[in-house]
Structure formats: structure tokens, C-alpha cells
Scaffold this motif. Structure first.
Motif, PDB file in Angstrom:
ATOM      1  N   ASP A 134      -3.839  23.451  43.716  1.00 28.55           N
ATOM      2  CA  ASP A 134      -3.022  22.868  44.786  1.00 28.55           C
ATOM      3  C   ASP A 134      -3.214  23.627  46.082  1.00 28.55           C
ATOM      4  O   ASP A 134      -3.279  24.869  46.085  1.00 28.55           O
ATOM      5  CB  ASP A 134      -1.529  22.930  44.411  1.00 28.55           C
ATOM      6  CG  ASP A 134      -1.174  21.938  43.313  1.00 28.55           C
ATOM      7  OD1 ASP A 134      -1.871  20.916  43.183  1.00 28.55           O
ATOM      8  OD2 ASP A 134      -0.190  22.189  42.583  1.00 28.55           O
ATOM      9  N   ARG A 174      -0.884  19.676  48.908  1.00 26.56           N
ATOM     10  CA  ARG A 174       0.346  19.313  48.173  1.00 26.56           C
ATOM     11  C   ARG A 174       1.555  19.480  49.091  1.00 26.56           C
ATOM     12  O   ARG A 174       2.473  18.676  49.107  1.00 26.56           O
ATOM     13  CB  ARG A 174       0.469  20.223  46.945  1.00 26.56           C
ATOM     14  CG  ARG A 174       1.679  19.975  46.083  1.00 26.56           C
ATOM     15  CD  ARG A 174       1.597  18.679  45.295  1.00 26.56           C
ATOM     16  NE  ARG A 174       2.875  18.383  44.656  1.00 26.56           N
ATOM     17  CZ  ARG A 174       3.899  17.793  45.260  1.00 26.56           C
ATOM     18  NH1 ARG A 174       3.813  17.422  46.525  1.00 26.56           N
ATOM     19  NH2 ARG A 174       5.014  17.549  44.610  1.00 26.56           N
ATOM     20  N   GLN A 226      -1.819  12.717  52.810  1.00 23.73           N
ATOM     21  CA  GLN A 226      -0.657  12.984  51.956  1.00 23.73           C
ATOM     22  C   GLN A 226       0.067  11.680  51.605  1.00 23.73           C
ATOM     23  O   GLN A 226       0.035  10.710  52.361  1.00 23.73           O
ATOM     24  CB  GLN A 226       0.303  13.961  52.655  1.00 23.73           C
ATOM     25  CG  GLN A 226      -0.208  15.389  52.680  1.00 23.73           C
ATOM     26  CD  GLN A 226       0.849  16.365  53.154  1.00 23.73           C
ATOM     27  OE1 GLN A 226       1.280  16.325  54.300  1.00 23.73           O
ATOM     28  NE2 GLN A 226       1.288  17.241  52.254  1.00 23.73           N
ATOM     29  N   THR A 227       0.713  11.683  50.452  1.00 22.86           N
ATOM     30  CA  THR A 227       1.469  10.525  49.962  1.00 22.86           C
ATOM     31  C   THR A 227       2.948  10.906  49.897  1.00 22.86           C
ATOM     32  O   THR A 227       3.303  12.081  50.101  1.00 22.86           O
ATOM     33  CB  THR A 227       0.996  10.133  48.555  1.00 22.86           C
ATOM     34  OG1 THR A 227       1.436  11.153  47.627  1.00 22.86           O
ATOM     35  CG2 THR A 227      -0.531  10.020  48.485  1.00 22.86           C
ATOM     36  N   PRO A 228       3.840   9.949  49.575  1.00 21.24           N
ATOM     37  CA  PRO A 228       5.266  10.290  49.456  1.00 21.24           C
ATOM     38  C   PRO A 228       5.560  11.353  48.392  1.00 21.24           C
ATOM     39  O   PRO A 228       6.627  11.967  48.413  1.00 21.24           O
ATOM     40  CB  PRO A 228       5.914   8.947  49.087  1.00 21.24           C
ATOM     41  CG  PRO A 228       5.005   7.921  49.685  1.00 21.24           C
ATOM     42  CD  PRO A 228       3.622   8.486  49.522  1.00 21.24           C
ATOM     43  N   GLU A 229       4.615  11.583  47.475  1.00 20.86           N
ATOM     44  CA  GLU A 229       4.791  12.644  46.469  1.00 20.86           C
ATOM     45  C   GLU A 229       4.577  14.032  47.069  1.00 20.86           C
ATOM     46  O   GLU A 229       4.942  15.041  46.468  1.00 20.86           O
ATOM     47  CB  GLU A 229       3.786  12.455  45.327  1.00 20.86           C
ATOM     48  CG  GLU A 229       3.984  11.171  44.544  1.00 20.86           C
ATOM     49  CD  GLU A 229       2.858  10.948  43.547  1.00 20.86           C
ATOM     50  OE1 GLU A 229       2.018  11.859  43.379  1.00 20.86           O
ATOM     51  OE2 GLU A 229       2.817   9.861  42.944  1.00 20.86           O
ATOM     52  N   ASP A 230       3.934  14.091  48.240  1.00 20.84           N
ATOM     53  CA  ASP A 230       3.639  15.362  48.904  1.00 20.84           C
ATOM     54  C   ASP A 230       4.708  15.656  49.952  1.00 20.84           C
ATOM     55  O   ASP A 230       5.493  14.783  50.319  1.00 20.84           O
ATOM     56  CB  ASP A 230       2.259  15.304  49.565  1.00 20.84           C
ATOM     57  CG  ASP A 230       1.164  14.912  48.575  1.00 20.84           C
ATOM     58  OD1 ASP A 230       1.162  15.461  47.462  1.00 20.84           O
ATOM     59  OD2 ASP A 230       0.321  14.060  48.924  1.00 20.84           O
ATOM     60  N   ALA A 276       3.990  11.360  53.931  1.00 20.67           N
ATOM     61  CA  ALA A 276       4.579  12.458  53.150  1.00 20.67           C
ATOM     62  C   ALA A 276       6.096  12.509  53.329  1.00 20.67           C
ATOM     63  O   ALA A 276       6.639  12.053  54.340  1.00 20.67           O
ATOM     64  CB  ALA A 276       3.965  13.788  53.586  1.00 20.67           C
ATOM     65  N   SER A 277       6.770  13.082  52.326  1.00 22.65           N
ATOM     66  CA  SER A 277       8.201  13.364  52.462  1.00 22.65           C
ATOM     67  C   SER A 277       8.367  14.539  53.423  1.00 22.65           C
ATOM     68  O   SER A 277       7.689  15.558  53.271  1.00 22.65           O
ATOM     69  CB  SER A 277       8.793  13.731  51.102  1.00 22.65           C
ATOM     70  OG  SER A 277       8.588  12.673  50.184  1.00 22.65           O
TER      71      SER A 277
END
Length: 459
Positions: free
Chosen positions: A116, A185, A217-221, A241-242
Motif C-alpha cells: 500500500d 491507499r 483513488q476510489t471511494p474506498e481510498d 476518494a473519501s
């Protein structure tokens, strides 16, 4: 991407270029190391590269023209750019037109690395935040690395990483220009102020390069952003991203913030925040450093590090060399090395940290910065501004426009230091915080800072 037996051009022979060559040679690529400077010694370059004696490494120097250029470009499968090489050079544009994939050294490392990535960018505070987060991760993960703009190329460790590795990466705008799939991450953008406009040409292009850190980045990041910076606060609505904010001026519903002397972490859905520490317990000074601590804590906590591990690491952290670094007290005068103050905004933090009359050393390489705000931040603290380098006349002119006339221009760094010693009185500070890069006089800000410390310690 499989590079075995493929022809790969590495553009730029600096430390990042050398490390990229080593990785590619280990992956059995046929490597062409290219640098436009024909004064370089190919044998000296080859000697620095592990595997440099291999027949798979070709070194090409000087301007590429005519048949030589066409022959080289026609055989390539990939181009890897060193961060110091501008991406809008005519030869790079020709490579693009030919449809060649153009990666940065960071992208190459990410593709071949494992684990990561926790990545940090911003105009100022990157190195302090990266160093602190690196300490936290060293105390948390069995396998951790600190890489990037901090001086350790990501490519130099990529092949040592494992699935459980944590890579803490300091990312410059130059490095972020050339990413493709790089996906941290957890990312952070600490702040945005004008810098490197000689390379990026516009603020919009500079900001866009910084935003690339969260591009994949995605919403999981998670992306950690500075609530007090207008540019970074706006980014929250743009990213997938969040987002987790940190703030030095506002109590946040969620995030990390400064409440008086308390640094408070408040995760989502928690009614009460947790005090990580008090600012008086830290070994680094200034609100800008409290922001750096908050960013590192937010990144570590978002990644899942236990708050006790975070707290112990933060309290043990002593700061970064060359960043408002106490050097010595000589004859009642305190000397501080802030050679890392390579732009006006960083240098403002340096002068704000001074609590006594100050003789300030400024000037250096011309990055097309504006110095008015820096001079206005002197706030009566600066007795004399001793100027060197390519920007000395420009800074003197802008200082006069701000009503500051106590400038002294010198030709060499040693002359500037001699002048400071002559002018300093007991109770004063002498601060090296140049607001400019060191290029033209020194290879980098580290050498400039080391020279300053060597001179002071010999007094």
C-alpha cells in the motif's frame, strides 16, 4: 507490463534516472539512458548504476537529431521520465505523437512494486509530514519504506516490497505530472501556493499536477485535505476518494483539528474526539508544523494505525534537517538553518517562527516567484536582509516597494555569512531561509544548509 527484452528509454541521468535503470535492468529490459547534456561522462554514469556494465544498457548524450533520433524512437516500447525533465520538451512531444507510453519514475515503481502507498503532496510541509508518517509506519508495519521527493527514489526499493509493505511517498508536482495508474491507499494535499511556475507556466497547471495524486483513488481510498486552504477545500467536491479534513482554526464534525493546545482526532460517527497530544508536548514549533502533524496523524489513523502507536511516534519526532533547524548559539547570537525554505510561502513560516531580532539570508535561483508577501511577513523582526543569487536585485526592488530598505547584496554565500556575523548583536538570530531554490550556487538545498552549518559551527 512486461519489459523483458523491450527497449525502454530512461530520460534523465540523475538519481531517479539511475534507480529507474537499475529496476529495468533487473527486469531484463534493454535500457537506453538518455540525457541532453553532452558534457556528462558516460563511464561515470555507468559506474553509478548497478548492472551498468551490462550490454543491455546504452547511454546516449546530447541533442537527438535526424536519423539518430528516428532510429532510436522507432525501436522504443516505453519512455520513463525523470522528474527533473520538463514534459513539454519538443522531443517528448514527438514521443507522444509516435504513441509511445510516457511514464514517470513513480509510475514505473508503482507498476513493479507491491503493498500500500500513502502519498503526500503540497507546496510546503511535505518532507516533515512524510518523515513523521514514515516514523509512525516504522512503528506499525513489519515492512515500511519512505520514498520519493524526500531523496530516496521509489524505483530503488520497488522490487523489495511485499504485499504487506507500506510505502510512504513524498510526491512533487514534477513526479505527479507523469502518473498513469498510480493509486495511493491514502493521499494528502497539504496546501497550495504558487511555486515552480517556471516549469508549469500557470497556477492551473500546477494545481492540476497536485490533484493527480487522487486521480485514480476510489471511494474506498482516503484523501486528507487542509480545510484552511481555499484550493484544497474545493478539491473535496472533485475527488472520488473519501475526504478527511484537518484544520488549525476550526473544530470539525469529522477529521482532525487544533482546539487550543489540543490536537483532536474525531472519526465519523464518534460523539467525542480523542486528544492525540498537546502542542506543547511536540518537539517541533509553529502552527505550520501542527498542521503537518495533523496531516500525518489523519493519514495513519485513516489507514488503521492504533492511536497509541501514533501518539508515541508523534511525541518522539524531532523534525527535519534544514527546516527551521537550530544550529548553534555563538556570542549570544542564535543561528537557524531553514535552507528548505525554497519558496516565499515556506520562508514566511521560517520568519514567523523567530522570536528575536533577525538577520535574514535570502535569494537564489529564479523560479519566477513574487516576494512581496514574504517581505510583508517580516513584521518588524528583520533587522537586515542579506541577499545573494540570481534573485537578489529583484528581491531588493520588491522589498523597497514594501517599504523595507535594509537590504545588503553580496556575490557569494561566504560573503553573506561574513556580513551576518558582523551585523549580529547578542540577542539576535541569524536565519538562512532564502525563499528561493539553491540551483546555480549549490546542487540542492541540503548542500546549502550543510555549508551554513559548517560555517556556523566553525565560528
Amino acid at each position: 507490463m512486461v519489459v523483458k527484452d523491450k527497449n525502454v528509454l530512461v530520460f534523465g541521468s540523475g538519481i531517479s534516472g539511475e534507480a529507474a535503470c537499475e529496476l529495468l535492468l533487473k527486469e531484463e529490459a534493454k535500457v537506453v539512458l538518455y540525457d541532453g547534456n553532452d558534457k556528462l561522462n558516460p563511464e561515470e554514469i555507468r559506474a553509478k548504476i548497478e548492472g551498468g556494465d551490462s550490454e543491455s544498457l546504452e547511454i546516449v548524450l546530447g541533442t537527438l537529431e535526424g536519423d539518430r533520433k528516428e532510429e532510436l524512437l522507432d525501436k522504443l516500447s516505453l519512455v520513463v521520465m525523470s522528474p527533473g525533465v520538463p514534459t513539454d520538451l519538443p522531443i517528448v512531444n514527438e514521443m507522444r505523437e509516435k504513441g509511445l507510453p510516457i511514464w514517470g519514475e513513480i509510475e514505473l515503481a508503482y507498476v513493479f512494486g507491491k503493498g500500500d502507498v500513502l502519498a503526500i503532496t503540497g507546496t510546503n510541509g511535505k518532507t516533515t509530514t512524510t518523515s513523521l508518517l514514515g516514523e509512525i509506519m516504522k512503528n506499525y508495519a513489519q515492512s515500511s519504506f519512505v520514498v520519493g521527493n524526500i531523496g530516496n527514489p521509489y524505483t530503488s526499493i520497488a522490487l523489495q516490497t511485499r504485499e504487506d509493505s507500506v510505502i510512504v511517498a513524498e510526491m512533487s508536482s514534477f513526479q505527479l505530472e507523469t502518473i498513469q495508474t498510480f493509486r495511493p491507499r491514502v493521499s494528502a494535499i497539504l496546501n497550495i501556493t504558487p511555486d515552480h511556475l517556471n516549469r508549469h507556466h500557470t497556477m492551473e497547471a500546477y494545481i492540476e499536477a497536485k490533484e493527480n495524486i487522487a486521480k485514480n483513488q476510489t471511494p474506498e481510498d482516503i484523501c486528507v485535505l487542509n480545510y484552511e486552504d481555499d484550493e484544497t477545500r474545493k478539491m473535496a467536491d472533485e475527488f472520488q476518494a473519501s475526504v478527511l479534513f484537518f484544520s488549525s482554526k476550526h473544530k470539525l464534525e469529522q477529521g482532525i483539528y487544533l482546539d487550543g493546545e489540543d490536537i483532536v482526532y474525531k472519526p465519523e460517527k464518534e460523539k467525542e474526539g480523542t486528544v492525540i497530544c498537546k502542542t506543547g508536548e511536540l518537539q517541533i514549533l509553529g502552527v505550520h508544523n501542527y498542521e503537518n502533524v495533523m496531516a500525518a496523524v489523519a493519514m495513519a489513523a485513516a489507514y488503521g494505525v492504533d492511536l497509541d502507536v501514533i501518539r508515541k511516534s508523534v511525541l518522539a519526532f524531532k523534525g527535519v534537517e534544514h527546516r527551521i533547524e537550530y544550529v548553534a548559539e555563538k556570542n549570544g547570537v542564535v543561528y537557524y538553518n531553514d535552507s528548505k525554505g525554497t519558496n516565499p510561502d515556506a520562508a514566511i513560516k521560517g520568519i514567523q517562527a523567530m522570536n528575536r531580532p533577525t538577520i535574514l539570508i535570502g535569494g537564489g535561483y529564479d523560479k519566477q516567484s513574487d516576494f512581496h508577501e514574504w517581505i510583508q511577513s517580516f513584521d518588524g523582526k528583520v533587522r537586515y536582509l542579506v541577499l545573494i543569487g540570481a534573485t537578489k536585485e529583484q528581491i531588493q526592488k520588491e522589498a523597497a516597494e514594501c517599504g523595507f530598505h535594509d537590504c545588503i547584496l553580496k556575490d557569494t554565500f561566504e560573503e553573506a555569512l561574513d556580513t551576518c556575523v558582523e551585523l549580529a548583536r547578542p540577542g539576535d538570530a541569524v536565519l538562512l531561509s532564502p525563499a528561493c531554490a539553491s540551483w546555480g550556487m549549490f546542487p540542492n538545498y541540503e548542500v546549502r544548509g550543510e555549508e551554513f552549518k559548517k560555517y556556523v559551527n566553525a565560528l
